[in-house]
Design a protein around this motif. Structure first.
Motif, PDB file in Angstrom:
ATOM      1  N   ASP A 176      -7.046   7.322  -4.442  1.00 21.79           N
ATOM      2  CA  ASP A 176      -6.731   7.005  -3.045  1.00 21.79           C
ATOM      3  C   ASP A 176      -6.090   8.237  -2.405  1.00 21.79           C
ATOM      4  OD1 ASP A 176      -5.731   6.113  -0.626  1.00 21.79           O
ATOM      5  OD2 ASP A 176      -4.757   4.337  -1.443  1.00 21.79           O
ATOM      6  N   HIS A 188      -4.573   8.473   0.361  1.00 27.73           N
ATOM      7  CA  HIS A 188      -3.391   8.081   1.136  1.00 27.73           C
ATOM      8  C   HIS A 188      -3.470   8.462   2.613  1.00 27.73           C
ATOM      9  CE1 HIS A 188      -0.905   8.225  -2.839  1.00 27.73           C
ATOM     10  NE2 HIS A 188      -1.609   7.113  -2.726  1.00 27.73           N
ATOM     11  N   ARG A 191      -3.822   3.579  -7.924  1.00 22.29           N
ATOM     12  CA  ARG A 191      -5.149   4.181  -7.843  1.00 22.29           C
ATOM     13  C   ARG A 191      -4.989   5.669  -7.527  1.00 22.29           C
ATOM     14  NH1 ARG A 191      -9.739   0.756  -7.184  1.00 22.29           N
ATOM     15  NH2 ARG A 191     -10.813   2.780  -7.086  1.00 22.29           N
ATOM     16  N   GLU A 212      -9.118  -1.473  -2.341  1.00 27.65           N
ATOM     17  CA  GLU A 212      -9.020  -0.526  -3.463  1.00 27.65           C
ATOM     18  C   GLU A 212      -7.932   0.516  -3.233  1.00 27.65           C
ATOM     19  OE1 GLU A 212     -10.750  -1.055  -6.102  1.00 27.65           O
ATOM     20  OE2 GLU A 212     -12.063  -2.603  -5.296  1.00 27.65           O
ATOM     21  N   THR A 213      -6.944   0.193  -2.443  1.00 27.26           N
ATOM     22  CA  THR A 213      -5.883   1.158  -2.151  1.00 27.26           C
ATOM     23  C   THR A 213      -4.928   1.326  -3.332  1.00 27.26           C
ATOM     24  OG1 THR A 213      -4.603  -0.640  -1.166  1.00 27.26           O
ATOM     25  CG2 THR A 213      -5.908   0.733   0.329  1.00 27.26           C
ATOM     26  N   ASP A 214      -4.232   2.438  -3.314  1.00 26.44           N
ATOM     27  CA  ASP A 214      -3.166   2.682  -4.276  1.00 26.44           C
ATOM     28  C   ASP A 214      -1.983   1.791  -3.891  1.00 26.44           C
ATOM     29  OD1 ASP A 214      -1.518   3.827  -6.218  1.00 26.44           O
ATOM     30  OD2 ASP A 214      -0.965   5.519  -4.934  1.00 26.44           O
ATOM     31  N   ARG A 215      -1.567   0.918  -4.814  1.00 24.89           N
ATOM     32  CA  ARG A 215      -0.504  -0.032  -4.507  1.00 24.89           C
ATOM     33  C   ARG A 215       0.627   0.057  -5.526  1.00 24.89           C
ATOM     34  NH1 ARG A 215      -4.435  -5.235  -2.871  1.00 24.89           N
ATOM     35  NH2 ARG A 215      -5.706  -4.000  -1.428  1.00 24.89           N
ATOM     36  N   VAL A 223      -5.792   1.371   5.582  1.00 25.53           N
ATOM     37  CA  VAL A 223      -6.105   0.466   4.473  1.00 25.53           C
ATOM     38  C   VAL A 223      -7.247  -0.488   4.777  1.00 25.53           C
ATOM     39  CG1 VAL A 223      -3.745   0.616   3.608  1.00 25.53           C
ATOM     40  CG2 VAL A 223      -4.374  -1.268   5.148  1.00 25.53           C
ATOM     41  N   HIS A 252       0.842  -1.188   0.000  1.00 17.75           N
ATOM     42  CA  HIS A 252       0.000   0.000   0.000  1.00 17.75           C
ATOM     43  C   HIS A 252       0.882   1.245   0.000  1.00 17.75           C
ATOM     44  CE1 HIS A 252      -3.332  -2.637   1.275  1.00 17.75           C
ATOM     45  NE2 HIS A 252      -2.547  -3.093   2.238  1.00 17.75           N
ATOM     46  N   ARG A 306       0.703   1.800   5.573  1.00 20.20           N
ATOM     47  CA  ARG A 306       1.173   2.278   4.279  1.00 20.20           C
ATOM     48  C   ARG A 306       2.664   2.606   4.373  1.00 20.20           C
ATOM     49  NH1 ARG A 306      -2.905   4.362   0.844  1.00 20.20           N
ATOM     50  NH2 ARG A 306      -5.012   4.401   1.754  1.00 20.20           N
ATOM     51  N   ILE A 339     -12.218   2.081   1.578  1.00 19.22           N
ATOM     52  CA  ILE A 339     -11.102   1.911   0.643  1.00 19.22           C
ATOM     53  C   ILE A 339     -10.497   0.511   0.670  1.00 19.22           C
ATOM     54  CG2 ILE A 339      -9.182   2.573   2.175  1.00 19.22           C
ATOM     55  CD1 ILE A 339      -8.261   4.414  -0.191  1.00 19.22           C
ATOM     56  N   LYS A 340     -10.954  -0.337   1.574  1.00 11.17           N
ATOM     57  CA  LYS A 340     -10.391  -1.680   1.685  1.00 11.17           C
ATOM     58  C   LYS A 340     -10.463  -2.420   0.347  1.00 11.17           C
ATOM     59  CE  LYS A 340     -10.623  -5.898   4.456  1.00 11.17           C
ATOM     60  NZ  LYS A 340     -11.323  -6.597   5.575  1.00 11.17           N
TER      61      LYS A 340
END
Length: 210
Positions: A185, A187, A182, A199-202, A191, A140, A156, A196-197
């Motif tokens: 997100d 940030h 994503r 669907e986080t920016d990874r 997470v 994340h 994160r 947002i679970k």
């Protein structure tokens, strides 16, 4: 788990092939261990590694992986557990070490309770991988400039910080992927928050041991 197209791309990115030896670090529900077991086949090997630091969790992560390894057709899979930095002692030399949504935990109090640090673990990974082996990290993303500031609270970590740490252990960045990025997100949310679970920016990095 991801949709089939992203899943296929991640497998290609990780360079897991038939006959590979793979170490799956903190395997969670075992989904990746099962997938790798299917891919590497009878000539390959999968070590489902549960750090001792989390072995006491109520969901019995070690027991779950031992049960998984006993499933029909999983003769190529072994559930192992040891202190985080003792990972090389319970595994074999590997072609790929896979770490999915867990690297940030190396910077939490739980994982450092026995004195281990991310630097210690990265050196252990370097020791255990074969020359030319891959260290693959998906995690994340945190806001740029925060480093590990949100590792404990939001789970994160800043991608650039991860790269710096891993390269300090002797690895070279081989590839990175924006497949799981994503832009929506913020940030600033944990997470596990329902909003947002999943669907986080990874970010995804593949490092190589030269």
């Amino acid at each position: 788990m991801y949709d089939p197209s992203k899943l296929s791309e991640l497998i290609r990115f990780a360079r897991v092939d038939a006959g590979s030896t793979v170490i799956d670090v903190y395997p969670g529900d075992g989904a990746w261990t099962r997938l790798f077991s299917d891919i590497v086949g009878a000539e390959g090997r999968v070590f489902s590694f549960v750090p001792a630091e989390v072995a006491h969790f109520k969901n019995d992560p070690v027991g779950r992986m031992r049960t998984l390894a006993m499933e029909p057709g999983r003769e190529n899979t072994e559930a192992v557990s040891a202190d985080l930095v003792a990972m090389p002692e319970v595994t074999q030399q590997a072609d790929v070490l896979w770490m999915h949504l867990f690297y940030h935990d190396l910077h939490t109090a739980l994982m450092q309770a026995k004195g281990a640090t991310a630097a210690h673990f990265n050196r252990a990974v370097h020791e255990r991988l074969k020359p030319g082996g891959y260290y693959v990290i998906v995690d994340h993303a945190a806001t740029a400039g925060l480093g590990t500031g949100d590792a404990q609270s939001l789970h994160r970590i800043e991608p650039a910080f991860v790269r710096e740490e891993v390269e300090a252990a002797g690895f070279v960045l081989d590839a990175e992927s924006a497949l799981l990025a994503r832009s929506d997100d913020p940030h600033s949310i944990k997470v596990f928050d329902p909003s947002i679970k999943g669907e986080t920016d990874r970010f995804a990095y593949r490092f190589v041991k030269r």
